[in-house]
Enzyme design. Structure first.
Site, short mmCIF file in Angstrom:
data_model
loop_
_atom_site.label_atom_id
_atom_site.label_comp_id
_atom_site.label_asym_id
_atom_site.label_seq_id
_atom_site.Cartn_x
_atom_site.Cartn_y
_atom_site.Cartn_z
N SER A 276 -41.48 -69.86 6.97
CA SER A 276 -41.65 -68.73 6.55
C SER A 276 -41.32 -67.65 7.31
CB SER A 276 -43.57 -68.51 6.55
OG SER A 276 -43.77 -67.22 6.33
N TYR B 223 -50.46 -69.79 12.63
CA TYR B 223 -49.78 -69.84 11.74
C TYR B 223 -48.25 -69.56 12.03
CZ TYR B 223 -47.53 -68.94 6.84
OH TYR B 223 -46.60 -68.90 6.11
#
Length: 325
Positions: A159, A185
């Site tokens: 990501s 994350y």
């Protein structure tokens, strides 16, 4: 051969869909596993592969939800798998390997994002454990099937969140530092990129190549842990809480979001290449750590020494050697 981290000018782009990537392709005889294949961009990935003739296995923790989500793709084969449970991972991998089927592509699309602090029975932080360690263990278990394919790819869905931070090798599970859902994350997405880099280095001699990618900003179930404030900050909802359409947010549609992982999994343009981070159906440019742009891969996610260190840390934490031979 080793591929530089620079765009190929593939002819595809931001608006390309998974179906367009596979236009005219015949994937009969092609075997794939897509984790997260019953949610978000995973569903569109499965749909595109099946339409092109591939045999696709979708491992799922919630089989009832998977059946409902994939009811219009009856060709998809469902299997039970919980990426947070090593025994479940081992059992799934053993069943697949025992079937005698090759595995031409493993797409690691499952993941969690910015959730509250949760720990599993080992004390591992959930995002790092699921997004990285679960997929590391799964790939290790499926290694015989990947080798059996003779030419296989492992696609690790990272990501743009990797730009948040590098992996904290001293405290990946927040045992000694305050938990931050976005730091957690970010390091898990950096780990996805580093895993692909090191897997490709180790496995290329056996015909297995690995890639990581940013699928694009997409509004899917992945945002279920985000607060309205989080969603407003990224422009996903307006001031009154209404969801903004892609043409307003600049986000991708789900079909566009699935395109890059399908491209990494199947494109002949990547034959002989590997270990690179991709976006918009092309190899992404390498950028500096202080780049203000969303595009590109940061230095800490393409660091070969960090990739080797992550591999060793993963084996240590899992108590398992990922033997490639």
């Amino acid at each position: 051969m080793r591929t530089e981290q620079s765009p190929l000018n593939s002819g595809f782009g931001f608006h390309t869909t998974a179906e367009q990537v596979l236009a005219g392709r015949d994937l009969r005889g092609f075997h794939a596993i897509v984790t997260g294949g019953y949610s978000g961009i995973g569903v569109e990935t499965v749909r595109a592969l099946v339409r092109a003739g591939a045999r696709v296995v979708v491992p799922a923790r919630d089989l009832d939800k998977a059946r409902r989500t994939l009811r219009d793709i009856p060709e998809a084969e469902l299997e039970r798998l919980d990426l947070g449970d090593p025994e479940s991972i081992d059992a799934f991998a053993a069943r697949y390997v025992a079937s005698g089927r090759p595995l031409h592509v493993l797409i690691q699309s499952a993941g969690v994002m910015a959730c509250p602090l949760e720990r599993d029975g080992r004390g591992f932080e959930r995002q790092f454990a699921t997004n990285h360690l679960g997929h590391f263990l799964l790939t290790a278990g499926l290694w015989p099937a990947l080798r059996r394919a003779e030419a296989a790819r492992v696609v690790s869905v990272s990501s743009l969140g990797h730009r948040i931070c590098a992996v904290d090798f001293d405290d990946p599970h927040f045992a000694h530092r305050p938990y931050d859902k976005w730091i957690a994350y970010g390091q898990s997405k950096t780990a996805n990129a580093l895993f692909a880099l090191e897997l490709d280095r180790r496995a290329r001699g056996h015909g297995v190549r690995a890639f990581s990618l940013h699928p694009g900003e997409i509004l899917t179930d992945l945002v279920r842990h985000l607060s309205p404030e989080d969603l407003r900050r990224v422009g996903a909802i307006d001031a009154t809480g209404n969801i903004q359409p892609p043409e307003v947010t600049g986000f991708k549609t789900v079909a566009q979001g699935a395109a890059t992982q399908v491209w990494c999994a199947t494109s002949p343009q990547l034959d002989g290449r590997g270990g690179v981070y991709c976006e918009d159906c092309d190899i992404a440019p390498a950028v500096g750590g202080d780049s203000p742009e969303k595009r590109g891969v940061r230095p800490w996610a393409r660091d070969a020494a960090a990739a080797r260190r992550l591999w060793e840390l993963s084996e240590q934490q899992l108590g398992r050697e990922f033997f490639i031979g």
